[in-house]
Enzyme design. Sequence first.
Site, PDB file in Angstrom:
ATOM      1  N   GLU A   1      -9.235 -30.165  35.448  1.00 15.27           N
ATOM      2  CA  GLU A   1     -10.030 -28.965  35.713  1.00 15.27           C
ATOM      3  C   GLU A   1     -10.958 -29.238  36.885  1.00 15.27           C
ATOM      4  OE1 GLU A   1     -12.083 -25.850  36.322  1.00 15.27           O
ATOM      5  OE2 GLU A   1     -10.420 -25.711  34.901  1.00 15.27           O
TER       6      GLU A   1
ATOM      7  N   GLY B   1      -8.684  -8.425   7.849  1.00 16.70           N
ATOM      8  CA  GLY B   1      -7.463  -8.064   8.545  1.00 16.70           C
ATOM      9  C   GLY B   1      -7.306  -8.868   9.812  1.00 16.70           C
ATOM     10  N   ARG B   2      -8.047  -8.456  10.850  1.00 14.54           N
ATOM     11  CA  ARG B   2      -7.934  -9.131  12.144  1.00 14.54           C
ATOM     12  C   ARG B   2      -8.225 -10.634  12.087  1.00 14.54           C
ATOM     13  NH1 ARG B   2     -11.627  -4.903  15.326  1.00 14.54           N
ATOM     14  NH2 ARG B   2     -12.515  -4.745  13.221  1.00 14.54           N
TER      15      ARG B   2
ATOM     16  N   TYR C   1      -6.805  11.060   5.849  1.00 15.43           N
ATOM     17  CA  TYR C   1      -5.490  11.325   6.432  1.00 15.43           C
ATOM     18  C   TYR C   1      -4.387  10.956   5.459  1.00 15.43           C
ATOM     19  CZ  TYR C   1      -4.274   6.459   7.899  1.00 15.43           C
ATOM     20  OH  TYR C   1      -3.935   5.137   7.959  1.00 15.43           O
TER      21      TYR C   1
ATOM     22  N   GLN D   1       0.863  -1.176   0.000  1.00  9.84           N
ATOM     23  CA  GLN D   1       0.000   0.000   0.000  1.00  9.84           C
ATOM     24  C   GLN D   1       0.903   1.231   0.000  1.00  9.84           C
ATOM     25  OE1 GLN D   1      -2.257   1.703   3.472  1.00  9.84           O
ATOM     26  NE2 GLN D   1      -3.992   0.809   2.375  1.00  9.84           N
TER      27      GLN D   1
END
Length: 651
Positions: free
Chosen positions: A412, A322-323, A174, A103
Amino acid sequence: MPDYPHLLAPGRIGSMELRNRLVMSPMETMYGTPDGLPSARTIAYFAERAAGGVGLITVGATGIDHQHPETPGGLHLGTDASVAAHRALVEAVHAHGARIQPQIVHAGPDGLGPEMHGVTSLGPSVIPSYLTGRPSEEISVEQFGAVLDLYKAAVRRAREAGYDGIELHAAHGYMMLGSFLAPQRNRRTDAYRGDTPQGRLRAVFEALAAIRAEVGDDFPVTLRISGFERVAGGRPMYETAQSAPALVEAGVDAFHVSGGVIDRLVSKMVNGSDDGDGLNLGAAAAVRQVVDVPVIAVGRLHDPDLAEQALADGRADFVAMGRPLLADPELPRKLRDGGRVRRCISCENCIDSLEQRFSVDCAVNPRTGAEADLPLGPTRAVRHVVVVGGGPGGMEAARTAAGKGHRVTLLEADGELGGAFRWASAAHPDNAPFIEYLRAELAAAAVDVRLGERATADTIAALDPDAVIVATGARIAGAAIPGSDLPHVVDGAGMRALLAGPDLALGRRVTVLGGDLAGVAFAVLAAERGHAVAVVEPGRELAPEIGWKRKTEEMNRLDRLGVTVHVGAVVDRIEAGAVVFAPYGSGPRPLPSDSVVIAGVLEPELTLYDEIRARLPGVPVEAIGDATGLGLVRKATADAARAVAALEEEQ
């Protein structure tokens, strides 16, 4: 197995052929070298995503001027000397069959040039940096001409490095081009004026002309642009679609349609779960309806079913994630071949990590950014690993150890797996898929899970372990407050039990004493269920264990639900019907309360760990997660990964 014919279909952007319609979004990692070049860490990170089957990787903001980085460790193609390092990255990605593009950006008014290199930031107008607040100078026409030359040189270098195309950044109001497009930042009155679409777009058209003059028409150019920036005084939601045909004529091969504007916490760019899913789909579809080039949709398309439907409905041609690819690099391959996807839990750790630790990491995937340090593959020597505790840390340790071929027993004390994360999932439902994923992974790996079995040093010794991992969680310490024994008061353990239950069974007015994340989450849940809630926190800030992006989301929830919050407030005593407290800077006063919940403080609990070490002096014993101190799920999974990796080092 779900079928994803649209997501998995081959695609094309200009001359670039792609094996599927899944694109990795550009994300800042800050993994670069101090000189702004791809590091070994950068290469390992992207290579893992390529191996996971994604079609196209878009490298995060890559500067055209090495003296104007957006972030420390941000990458650049600003010098001829940078090409070799980028070529190594490209080759690593190509080796796994993916395509890759950088990018391309000029940081403009938002770069760190003044702080890092002593140069002056330039923007369309005199405007403050979103990051530092320091104002830029207004760029002249002659200076912008020099910037266009930098775009040309950077794109030439991208092609020389072997990249398959570039993405030109002009989004989110921006950096250089995005700021020219943003009327709230572009206050010029010349040909680049900010009060007309033609003026705002002029800089983008000139950048495209410069790029095409340098590389011709056969090098793919994607334009990253906001569909709707959702800010007062910003571009209207229809402007991108109106401009799209002319941008295609200027040389755009594909549109990557995002949304929102920049702020320090990227709160409107990287959206939280409260913002909903697929929030940019409408804007992407509007562009697709007016052009004949591909459109990439992005923005909380975390659910593959939603992404598939978006393509099936013709709202986009590609989907960017993305995430989700931080959480599970193998997501594309699993959609193709089958497998459990490790879902992003929208905890915002990845964003907050950039400010807190100056590099991105993932709460549910400890290998993100540590691919070389935590390699996959079978162990050299099989061991019997006993894990004590079935919360996220213990389950991740058991999953990872079993994946390496170790024989694993997990004990557990409770009747089900999940630990404290079950309570966290009640307050933040996005957490729940991670528990489900871990439970399914343990079942598939044939881990010997023993529920309802409270471990002691003797019972551990009887299992004859070769290594022990203690993940028993923290101890809940309550504050010594006069009146805490009254019948309308609930302690920390009781609060967590209420979180796990169907009914809060509290009075109308609820005061939560303690504003850490657990207390805040309980306050949100109580307010959602109709209670009038107040939070009283004696410390200096709310939820100190989380970063400001997640903290801001939590404060927005509290605000939306009408929860009152007092920080720096001292509780004097609890009475029937009231909490007597001293607000910040004031004297004691009553706070009417029908029920009082003391959230408590989590403290390390190493008693069992110490007993096991004493009982088994020759056996490696590691304590992980909250047992060694509060650190949320990120610490639990990271500790688990390191503990299992340490077994290899001890062989």
